[in-house]
Design a protein around this motif. Structure first.
Motif, mmCIF file in Angstrom:
data_model
loop_
_atom_site.group_PDB
_atom_site.id
_atom_site.type_symbol
_atom_site.label_atom_id
_atom_site.label_comp_id
_atom_site.label_asym_id
_atom_site.label_seq_id
_atom_site.Cartn_x
_atom_site.Cartn_y
_atom_site.Cartn_z
ATOM 1 N N LEU A 203 0.844 -1.194 0.000
ATOM 2 C CA LEU A 203 0.000 0.000 0.000
ATOM 3 C C LEU A 203 0.881 1.248 0.000
ATOM 4 C CD1 LEU A 203 -3.032 0.841 0.237
ATOM 5 C CD2 LEU A 203 -2.657 0.975 2.719
ATOM 6 N N GLN A 204 0.518 2.214 -0.796
ATOM 7 C CA GLN A 204 1.276 3.465 -0.867
ATOM 8 C C GLN A 204 0.315 4.647 -0.708
ATOM 9 O OE1 GLN A 204 3.443 3.256 -4.614
ATOM 10 N NE2 GLN A 204 5.148 2.194 -3.634
ATOM 11 N N PRO A 205 -0.144 4.863 0.511
ATOM 12 C CA PRO A 205 -1.103 5.956 0.722
ATOM 13 C C PRO A 205 -0.446 7.314 0.562
ATOM 14 C CG PRO A 205 -0.420 5.016 2.826
ATOM 15 C CD PRO A 205 0.181 4.150 1.755
ATOM 16 N N ALA A 206 -1.191 8.232 0.019
ATOM 17 C CA ALA A 206 -0.695 9.602 -0.139
ATOM 18 C C ALA A 206 -0.934 10.364 1.161
ATOM 19 C CB ALA A 206 -1.409 10.298 -1.291
ATOM 20 N N ALA A 207 0.086 11.054 1.624
ATOM 21 C CA ALA A 207 -0.054 11.876 2.823
ATOM 22 C C ALA A 207 -0.892 13.114 2.479
ATOM 23 C CB ALA A 207 1.302 12.277 3.359
ATOM 24 N N LYS A 208 -1.932 13.335 3.245
ATOM 25 C CA LYS A 208 -2.849 14.439 2.986
ATOM 26 C C LYS A 208 -2.676 15.514 4.049
ATOM 27 C CE LYS A 208 -7.813 15.459 2.760
ATOM 28 N NZ LYS A 208 -9.174 14.890 2.913
ATOM 29 N N PRO A 209 -2.502 16.780 3.652
ATOM 30 C CA PRO A 209 -2.446 17.862 4.654
ATOM 31 C C PRO A 209 -3.772 17.931 5.407
ATOM 32 C CG PRO A 209 -1.685 18.633 2.513
ATOM 33 C CD PRO A 209 -2.308 17.286 2.288
ATOM 34 N N LEU A 210 -3.709 17.927 6.717
ATOM 35 C CA LEU A 210 -4.923 17.852 7.521
ATOM 36 C C LEU A 210 -5.172 19.096 8.365
ATOM 37 C CD1 LEU A 210 -4.594 14.139 8.685
ATOM 38 C CD2 LEU A 210 -6.094 15.046 6.905
ATOM 39 N N ASP A 211 -4.215 20.024 8.395
ATOM 40 C CA ASP A 211 -4.447 21.257 9.132
ATOM 41 C C ASP A 211 -5.511 22.090 8.418
ATOM 42 O OD1 ASP A 211 -2.496 20.388 10.788
ATOM 43 O OD2 ASP A 211 -1.012 21.909 10.257
ATOM 44 N N SER A 212 -6.257 22.853 9.206
ATOM 45 C CA SER A 212 -7.301 23.714 8.637
ATOM 46 C C SER A 212 -7.034 25.164 9.037
ATOM 47 C CB SER A 212 -8.685 23.275 9.132
ATOM 48 O OG SER A 212 -8.788 23.451 10.544
ATOM 49 N N ARG A 213 -7.653 26.093 8.291
ATOM 50 C CA ARG A 213 -7.487 27.517 8.555
ATOM 51 C C ARG A 213 -8.809 28.232 8.285
ATOM 52 N NH1 ARG A 213 -2.888 25.725 6.167
ATOM 53 N NH2 ARG A 213 -0.876 26.336 7.072
ATOM 54 N N TYR A 214 -9.070 29.258 9.057
ATOM 55 C CA TYR A 214 -10.184 30.164 8.770
ATOM 56 C C TYR A 214 -9.922 31.485 9.497
ATOM 57 C CZ TYR A 214 -11.979 28.320 13.266
ATOM 58 O OH TYR A 214 -12.123 27.932 14.568
ATOM 59 N N PRO A 215 -10.554 32.576 9.073
ATOM 60 C CA PRO A 215 -10.272 33.891 9.667
ATOM 61 C C PRO A 215 -10.913 34.041 11.045
ATOM 62 C CG PRO A 215 -11.961 34.075 7.973
ATOM 63 C CD PRO A 215 -11.455 32.662 7.911
ATOM 64 N N LEU A 216 -10.258 34.828 11.887
ATOM 65 C CA LEU A 216 -10.853 35.225 13.164
ATOM 66 C C LEU A 216 -11.696 36.464 12.902
ATOM 67 C CD1 LEU A 216 -11.206 35.025 16.214
ATOM 68 C CD2 LEU A 216 -9.074 36.317 16.479
ATOM 69 N N GLU A 217 -12.990 36.310 13.030
ATOM 70 C CA GLU A 217 -13.930 37.370 12.654
ATOM 71 C C GLU A 217 -13.599 38.684 13.350
ATOM 72 O OE1 GLU A 217 -17.787 35.920 13.579
ATOM 73 O OE2 GLU A 217 -17.622 34.155 12.289
ATOM 74 N N GLY A 218 -13.674 39.765 12.571
ATOM 75 C CA GLY A 218 -13.431 41.092 13.109
ATOM 76 C C GLY A 218 -11.976 41.475 13.189
ATOM 77 N N THR A 219 -11.099 40.618 12.693
ATOM 78 C CA THR A 219 -9.660 40.904 12.703
ATOM 79 C C THR A 219 -9.064 40.432 11.378
ATOM 80 O OG1 THR A 219 -8.771 38.773 13.475
ATOM 81 C CG2 THR A 219 -9.722 40.229 15.137
ATOM 82 N N HIS A 224 -5.187 28.866 12.654
ATOM 83 C CA HIS A 224 -4.628 27.619 12.132
ATOM 84 C C HIS A 224 -4.961 26.522 13.136
ATOM 85 C CE1 HIS A 224 -1.312 25.153 10.254
ATOM 86 N NE2 HIS A 224 -1.407 24.582 11.428
ATOM 87 N N ASN A 225 -5.394 25.365 12.646
ATOM 88 C CA ASN A 225 -5.862 24.298 13.528
ATOM 89 C C ASN A 225 -5.219 22.965 13.177
ATOM 90 O OD1 ASN A 225 -8.430 25.784 14.780
ATOM 91 N ND2 ASN A 225 -8.404 26.167 12.579
#
Length: 395
Positions: A203-219, A224-225
């Motif tokens: 098996l040769q699974p592809a490494a998938k980026p799993l971090d997520s990002r979204y804006p902090l409202e009002g700034t 980054h998560n």
């Protein structure tokens, strides 16, 4: 489940039934405790999935290399295996789980060195032939763990994954198959199930980026998560209600983001108060790593403190001016306000005279009643139909 994938039912032999005399060590016979300790008789430090994993493992010959245990909720699996003389490594994201492991090793006459622990921001350092995995509720965390685990597995290494049926994500087996190898599902036992697979070298699974990002409202800031962090896909409603209550008049106040997650509350306090001194605390290594990354990216010229711990349990008395808290309402899979009550009591001790705790919670949790038993003054700052923001203090 993808079309064409076949699930094989794994049948555990009768000789390995936990009720039989030749069964592996029985968790119910050991002095095991949760952390924090509780007197509630229904809240145990283990469940049927833990016992099922030990039962199935007993059918295998011990490997020459250490056995790896992942997401050991209260250290019960690692403690039981260490008592049997096994070399055990443990890997997880929870500081409280690590602390429970330390307590349970001691209660069973074992040294802390009997189990080597790796936190979620580290990678276990052996090539393992046998792994026990408690399946987490976060699929992003599970995928991240499997992606990082695969290079540490020997070819055809055995991975046994366990969960209570009601908490078993329906796609957990698909992740095992995609990252490790084809899996087999066991019959249910005491409402628990095991998924078994072996590392497929082809098996040769592809490494998938799993971090997520979204804006902090009002700034202009970005959150980054890391995988498994609370509210990693979007800002949760409770935090959104609390953010406007963080004022811009704090000066050099010592501000604590308690149970910080990705650090949204502390970042808003820092954004509105350039002189404020920030501390971010969580029991999750991944959460504190996310908060650190977010703060350093937003304020490269400022410093803050980042602590992985049981809340403010190690804080100096009267050391905080303002505490911001969106407390968890569950520990592992147990829902309730136990952790919140613990954080409130810690906050009362850590606040200076005149200091304040700002807390948000679901209306039905009745935090105002809990806070009134701990603080002299409690008032409501904001609310929507579901959440309420409360301010508590002793001035």
């Amino acid at each position: 489940m993808p079309a064409g994938r076949r699930i094989v039912i794994l049948r555990v032999s009768r000789a390995a039934d936990p009720a039989m005399s030749n069964a592996p060590i029985q968790l119910a016979e050991l002095p095991l405790q949760r952390y924090p300790a509780t007197q509630e008789p229904t809240l145990l430090a283990f469940d049927a999935a833990d016992q099922y994993l030990l039962t199935r493992l007993a059918e295998e010959q011990p490997a020459a290399t250490p056995l790896l245990v992942i997401n050991d909720n209260f250290g019960s699996l690692a403690t039981a295996l260490a008592l049997q003389g096994r070399q055990v490594h443990s890997w997880g994201d929870s500081w409280m789980a690590w602390q429970a492991l330390q307590h349970n090793l001691q209660a069973n006459g074992l040294a802390a060195e009997a189990v080597q622990f790796f936190n979620s921001q580290q990678i276990p350092d052996q090539h393992y032939a046998q792994v026990l995995l408690r399946i987490p509720k976060s699929l992003s965390l599970l995928q991240d763990q499997l992606q990082r685990l695969r290079p540490q597995l020997q070819d055809h290494a055995l991975l046994l994954a366990g969960s209570m049926l009601k908490h078993l994500p329906p796609t957990a087996g698909d992740l095992l198959a995609a990252q490790i190898g084809p899996y087999q599902a066991s019959l249910a036992w005491k409402k628990a199930r095991l998924l078994q697979c072996r590392r497929d070298p082809a098996l040769q699974p592809a490494a998938k980026p799993l971090d997520s990002r979204y804006p902090l409202e009002g700034t202009p800031l970005t959150l980054h998560n890391h995988p498994g962090v609370f509210s990693r896909e979007r800002l949760d409603i409770g935090t959104r209600v609390l953010l406007p209550c963080i004022t811009a008049d704090l000066g050099e106040a010592r501000v604590v983001d308690l149970g910080c997650g990705n650090g949204a509350l502390g970042l808003m306090a820092a954004w509105r108060n350039p002189q404020a001194r920030l501390t971010f605390i969580d029991e999750s290594w991944a959460a504190v790593a996310s908060a650190r990354q977010n703060f350093q990216a937003a304020f490269p010229d400022r410093t803050a403190e980042f602590i992985v711990s049981d809340g403010l349990s190690e804080a100096t008395a009267a050391s905080c001016d303002l505490i911001l808290c969106n407390p968890p309402f569950h520990q592992q899979q147990v829902v309730g306000d136990r952790i919140a009550r613990r954080l409130f009591r810690q906050s009362q001790r850590a606040l200076v005279p005149g200091g304040r705790l700002l807390v948000v919670g679901n209306r039905h949790l009745g935090y105002h009643l809990t806070l009134q038993k701990i603080f002299r003054q409690v008032r409501q700052l904001a609310a929507n139909p579901k959440f309420v923001v409360l301010e508590a203090g002793n001035s």
